[in-house]
Design a protein around this motif. Structure first.
Motif, PDB file in Angstrom:
ATOM      1  N   UNK A  57      56.666  52.018  87.792  1.00 54.93           N
ATOM      2  CA  UNK A  57      57.002  53.450  87.587  1.00 54.93           C
ATOM      3  C   UNK A  57      56.687  54.225  86.693  1.00 54.93           C
ATOM      4  N   UNK A  58      56.460  53.338  85.477  1.00 53.99           N
ATOM      5  CA  UNK A  58      55.935  53.956  84.563  1.00 53.99           C
ATOM      6  C   UNK A  58      54.560  54.630  84.651  1.00 53.99           C
ATOM      7  N   UNK A  64      54.403  62.173  87.586  1.00 58.30           N
ATOM      8  CA  UNK A  64      55.569  62.736  88.215  1.00 58.30           C
ATOM      9  C   UNK A  64      55.734  63.489  87.241  1.00 58.30           C
ATOM     10  N   UNK A  65      55.971  63.780  86.019  1.00 58.68           N
ATOM     11  CA  UNK A  65      56.674  64.746  85.204  1.00 58.68           C
ATOM     12  C   UNK A  65      56.043  66.406  84.591  1.00 58.68           C
ATOM     13  N   UNK A  66      54.392  65.136  84.459  1.00 60.78           N
ATOM     14  CA  UNK A  66      53.857  66.507  83.738  1.00 60.78           C
ATOM     15  C   UNK A  66      53.414  66.436  84.469  1.00 60.78           C
ATOM     16  N   UNK A 152      66.754  49.174  73.748  1.00 61.45           N
ATOM     17  CA  UNK A 152      66.355  48.732  72.069  1.00 61.45           C
ATOM     18  C   UNK A 152      64.554  48.051  71.773  1.00 61.45           C
ATOM     19  N   UNK A 153      64.042  47.953  72.839  1.00 66.25           N
ATOM     20  CA  UNK A 153      62.757  47.781  72.764  1.00 66.25           C
ATOM     21  C   UNK A 153      62.041  48.173  73.519  1.00 66.25           C
ATOM     22  N   UNK A 154      60.855  49.067  73.714  1.00 66.87           N
ATOM     23  CA  UNK A 154      60.076  49.659  75.023  1.00 66.87           C
ATOM     24  C   UNK A 154      59.145  48.426  75.737  1.00 66.87           C
ATOM     25  N   UNK A 155      59.370  47.578  75.025  1.00 67.08           N
ATOM     26  CA  UNK A 155      58.079  46.717  75.388  1.00 67.08           C
ATOM     27  C   UNK A 155      59.055  45.623  75.971  1.00 67.08           C
ATOM     28  N   UNK A 156      59.985  44.841  75.431  1.00 64.05           N
ATOM     29  CA  UNK A 156      60.885  44.539  75.271  1.00 64.05           C
ATOM     30  C   UNK A 156      61.512  44.536  77.483  1.00 64.05           C
ATOM     31  N   UNK A 157      62.000  45.918  77.541  1.00 66.20           N
ATOM     32  CA  UNK A 157      62.204  46.290  78.892  1.00 66.20           C
ATOM     33  C   UNK A 157      61.468  46.377  79.890  1.00 66.20           C
ATOM     34  N   UNK A 158      59.972  46.009  79.338  1.00 66.51           N
ATOM     35  CA  UNK A 158      58.663  47.022  80.633  1.00 66.51           C
ATOM     36  C   UNK A 158      58.574  44.869  80.910  1.00 66.51           C
ATOM     37  N   UNK A 163      65.353  45.322  84.028  1.00 68.12           N
ATOM     38  CA  UNK A 163      65.526  46.358  82.768  1.00 68.12           C
ATOM     39  C   UNK A 163      65.245  47.363  83.625  1.00 68.12           C
ATOM     40  N   UNK A 164      64.791  47.719  84.791  1.00 66.88           N
ATOM     41  CA  UNK A 164      63.704  48.987  85.327  1.00 66.88           C
ATOM     42  C   UNK A 164      64.686  50.305  85.536  1.00 66.88           C
ATOM     43  N   UNK A 165      66.401  50.338  85.034  1.00 63.72           N
ATOM     44  CA  UNK A 165      66.974  51.386  84.328  1.00 63.72           C
ATOM     45  C   UNK A 165      66.625  51.945  83.179  1.00 63.72           C
ATOM     46  N   UNK A 166      66.268  50.799  82.266  1.00 58.87           N
ATOM     47  CA  UNK A 166      65.849  50.465  80.979  1.00 58.87           C
ATOM     48  C   UNK A 166      64.240  51.942  80.380  1.00 58.87           C
ATOM     49  N   UNK A 167      63.726  51.048  81.402  1.00 58.82           N
ATOM     50  CA  UNK A 167      62.235  51.705  82.052  1.00 58.82           C
ATOM     51  C   UNK A 167      61.663  52.940  82.275  1.00 58.82           C
ATOM     52  N   UNK A 168      62.801  53.052  83.183  1.00 54.95           N
ATOM     53  CA  UNK A 168      62.976  55.056  83.806  1.00 54.95           C
ATOM     54  C   UNK A 168      63.214  55.272  82.914  1.00 54.95           C
ATOM     55  N   UNK A 169      64.148  55.134  82.130  1.00 59.39           N
ATOM     56  CA  UNK A 169      64.662  56.189  80.385  1.00 59.39           C
ATOM     57  C   UNK A 169      63.931  55.915  79.570  1.00 59.39           C
ATOM     58  N   UNK A 170      63.087  55.378  79.157  1.00 58.59           N
ATOM     59  CA  UNK A 170      62.076  55.486  78.586  1.00 58.59           C
ATOM     60  C   UNK A 170      61.044  56.516  78.770  1.00 58.59           C
ATOM     61  N   UNK A 171      60.714  56.039  80.047  1.00 64.32           N
ATOM     62  CA  UNK A 171      60.119  56.959  80.535  1.00 64.32           C
ATOM     63  C   UNK A 171      59.801  58.301  80.680  1.00 64.32           C
TER      64      UNK A 171
END
Ligand code: ASP
Length: 441
Positions: A57-58, A64-66, A152-158, A163-171
């Motif tokens: 996903x990351x 994709x975005x870039x 609230x913690x990117x590494x923890x979400x990953x 926490x897939x949605x959290x990872x998507x949000x951060x990414x």
């Protein structure tokens, strides 16, 4: 000799697994043998798929975005995706409700069957844990899902597949910021993530080499773990209505693919079939996600700019099969237990099943947790909830397998629709695991 296509190998593995599982039921100690010695192969495979979900996903979403080079295009894709997801989910629930109201599977269930199912499953820890989980989810406020989406913690979400949605949000935030610092400054990161993306997709190819053996193990285990065959038979009509609805949903996708994207729908089904077969075998759209992404991008030709967003988001929030099942199951339980449903209650089912499918986790059995919330929303008495769930518990696993196929097919269809609408549906670019093998062997 021509190589056998992957979907055939997987299908053969599945049939052999089913046959082996049935055979082992008649051997003393056979069930234990499958659980102890065969099932771990399937479990390892599912773990391998989950292992690469977050890096995939990351890498793919950042790529994709870039590649888009334009934030407004991303907004366009985002809005279309959410709109089409809601649309297909409402179609799915409507199909489910129409079928269950016309065919009335709940009215033929005898009191004796109800008593037997209640006795077998009402106090089962599986049923009780679904009710407890639903109560926990219901206690949170209406905007909790938005709060939960922000880490609230990117590494923890990953570090947490849940926490897939959290990872998507951060990414997404990361990718957009990369666009904003300009092409030159972002170039090192872009190269890094492009390369990471290629590596992870190659890992998918390698893991898929073991898929035929893994599905053998998974299906053999499903067979030896299934419930009393008499109870399964008693629920045949209900299961038939769910399966009929799911088949109609696939027909709906076929129509959309051919009329809107102008592609041959049978070609689409063939290319996506390895993902569907894995969805069936694993009952988890999250575990299937890496394969769905690989098939949609390389074999169907959806650009990464679209698939990298639409598919991970779809795996978590778009569950057409699950919402169709929730509609049928809620009305079936009400019919069987004599709980009258007004038109208002049926509309409530549409709304809550829509929200529930967004909130359901993409893991086996998640749909049943949300069913509790749907039942409560239509005023189903709390003391009868366990009985209600007990009625459908025996066939939940096979139906879960079927609805997960629809969930995954729905995500793939929507990714094609969004891609077509923004001019990003191109030619397939198939890569094999051994494309560069000669250079490094
Ligand atoms: N197993 C389903 C999925 O992962 C969710 C459910 O319907 O229980 O898509």
């Amino acid at each position: 000799m021509k190589k056998l296509a992957l979907h055939w190998k997987i299908l053969i593995g599945m049939f052999l697994g089913l046959a082996f599982g049935f055979g082992m039921m008649f051997v003393s100690g056979g069930k234990e043998f499958v659980v102890d010695w065969i099932n771990p192969l399937g479990t390892i495979f599912v773990k391998l798929l989950k292992l690469i979900a977050i890096p995939l996903i990351l890498a793919s979403l950042i790529k994709g975005i870039s590649d888009l080079k334009d934030i407004s295009k991303f907004r366009d894709i985002g809005l279309r995706t959410i709109g089409i997801y809601v649309f297909t989910t409402v179609i799915a629930i409507t199909i489910g409700l129409l079928l269950v109201n016309v065919l009335q599977p709940g009215n033929g269930v005898s009191d004796e069957t109800i008593a037997k199912l209640t006795e077998t499953y009402a106090s089962d820890s599986g049923v009780q844990s679904k009710i407890a989980e639903a109560t926990r989810q219901k206690e949170s406020g209406p905007l909790q899902f938005l709060v939960d989406m922000v880490p609230d913690n990117a590494i923890k979400a990953m570090g947490e597949n849940k926490s897939m949605l959290q990872v998507i949000f951060f990414t997404i935030l990361f990718g957009i910021s990369m666009l904003l610092i300009g092409e030159k400054s972002a170039a090192p990161l872009k190269n890094f993530f492009d390369s990471l993306n290629d590596v992870v997709l190659k890992m998918v190819d390698l893991i898929m080499l073991t898929a035929p053996v893994a599905v053998f193990a998974l299906l053999a285990n499903v067979v030896v773990s299934s419930g009393d065959p008499d109870l399964l038979l008693a629920l045949l009509k209900y299961a038939g209505v769910v399966v009929l609805g799911l088949v109609l949903m696939i027909v709906f996708y076929v129509i959309v693919v051919s009329s809107y994207t102008k592609k041959n729908p049978f070609w689409f089904l063939k290319e996506i079939s390895p993902a569907q077969l894995l969805a069936f075998s694993t009952s988890s759209s999250a575990a299937t996600l890496p394969v769905t992404m690989e098939r949609v991008e390389e074999h169907i030709g959806v650009d990464k700019e679209v698939s990298s967003f639409v598919l991970p988001v779809g795996a978590t929030i778009n569950m057409d099969g699950t919402s169709l099942y929730q509609g049928v199951a809620a009305v079936f339980i009400a019919q069987a237990l004599g709980h009258d449903l007004t038109l208002g209650s049926q509309l409530t089912i549409v709304l809550t099943a829509l929200l529930a499918s967004i909130g359901s986790a993409a893991v086996p059995g998640a749909g049943m947790v949300m069913l509790v919330i749907v039942l409560e929303a239509i005023g189903f008495p709390a003391d009868k909830l366990a009985i209600g769930l007990a009625l459908i518990f025996a066939v939940d696993r096979p139906l879960d397998m079927c609805r997960t196929v629809v969930n995954v097919t729905g995500d793939a269809t929507v990714s094609m629709m969004v891609a077509k609408s923004v001019g990003k549906l191109g030619k397939p670019k198939v890569k094999d695991w051994d494309d560069h093998y000669e250079e490094v062997k």
